[in-house]
Design an enzyme around this catalytic site. Structure first.
Site, PDB file in Angstrom:
ATOM      1  N   ASP A 100      -7.679 -29.684  -0.177  1.00  0.00           N
ATOM      2  CA  ASP A 100      -8.654 -29.657  -0.237  1.00  0.00           C
ATOM      3  C   ASP A 100      -9.732 -28.067  -0.539  1.00  0.00           C
ATOM      4  OD1 ASP A 100      -7.944 -32.233  -0.113  1.00  0.00           O
ATOM      5  OD2 ASP A 100      -8.928 -32.764   0.797  1.00  0.00           O
TER       6      ASP A 100
HETATM    7  N1  URA Z   1      -5.162 -33.904   3.827  1.00  0.00           N
HETATM    8  C1  URA Z   1      -7.265 -33.994   3.664  1.00  0.00           C
HETATM    9  O1  URA Z   1      -7.492 -34.875   3.573  1.00  0.00           O
HETATM   10  N2  URA Z   1      -7.466 -32.605   3.319  1.00  0.00           N
HETATM   11  C2  URA Z   1      -6.573 -31.937   2.597  1.00  0.00           C
HETATM   12  O2  URA Z   1      -7.013 -30.876   1.945  1.00  0.00           O
HETATM   13  C3  URA Z   1      -4.973 -31.593   3.683  1.00  0.00           C
HETATM   14  C4  URA Z   1      -5.106 -33.030   4.247  1.00  0.00           C
END
Ligand code: URA
Length: 225
Positions: A104
């Site tokens: 993310d």
């Molecule tokens: N899980 C998440 O919630 N975000 C990420 O970036 C990776 C795994």
């Protein structure tokens, strides 16, 4: 063996026209001899450009320490992209590099980068059992019972029928935990904690399979062999 101009273009050294210009300028050697013909057949391992061996001629695999605030897409408009942190030549390769899975925008940590489609398939497949290790800071105190819940294989993410596979939760202190998962569902870590009524304030991926960030600083990358 590929044609010299096609080889150089596919490894990101420029458009077909640009790499032909490199050859015309005498900057390319094959087995120690200055190349003259654009269409000469050449083994990538015998070729030098400006005296340097070709970059990752058999496929590129690198590790990036993704900083917070960067997105893992090629598209404009969502903020700075991880590709701005990598050599432009990598995106000019054919095929271009891409990340193996995504983090993310608000997540930092280890991201693998490759032009090898088979690795992307293999390491992001739902059947892949590669361990990903995340460090999370949450907004409410963690309780030891959560270790059992995360390990039970019963956590359901909102909107999904299949429960998450067992995950290993290690509680570091009240608000900090390490979570090891083998799946890679959308926003999985944040949603697993959300299923327990918790908000993830900070998230960082420390490990992907055998790879660890080591001393790599945010924004830095390192070639892997
Ligand atoms: N899980 C998440 O919630 N975000 C990420 O970036 C990776 C795994």
């Amino acid at each position: 063996m590929p044609r010299l101009d096609q080889l150089l273009a596919s490894l990101g050294y420029g458009s077909r026209r640009e790499v032909r210009a490199l050859i015309d300028e005498g900057k390319v050697t094959v087995a120690g001899v200055v190349a003259k013909k654009h269409d000469a057949k050449a083994n990538a391992h015998d070729v030098l450009v400006d005296g340097m061996a070709l970059e990752a001629p058999d496929g590129l695999l690198a590790m990036l320490h993704k900083p917070i605030g960067y997105v893992c897409t090629h598209a404009d408009g969502e903020g700075p992209t991880i590709y701005e942190l990598l050599p432009a030549r990598w995106s000019r390769r054919n095929p271009p590099v891409t990340s193996i899975g995504r983090l993310d925008k608000d997540t930092s940590g280890l991201l693998l980068i490759t032009d090898r489609g088979e690795l992307v398939q293999k390491w992001t497949s739902p059947k892949s059992d590669i361990e990903k290790v995340y460090e999370a800071e949450v907004d409410k105190p963690l309780s030891p019972e959560m270790i059992e819940i995360f390990a039970s294989g019963t956590i359901r993410l909102r909107g999904e029928d299949n429960p998450c596979l067992p995950a290993k939760l290690e509680i570091i202190d009240d608000l900090h935990a390490r979570l090891t998962i083998t799946e890679g569902r959308y926003h999985q870590v944040r949603r697993m904690f959300a299923s327990q009524g918790m908000h993830v304030e900070k998230l960082h991926r420390a490990k992907f399979g055998e790879y660890e960030l080591g001393d790599l600083k945010p924004g830095e990358w390192q070639m892997l062999t």
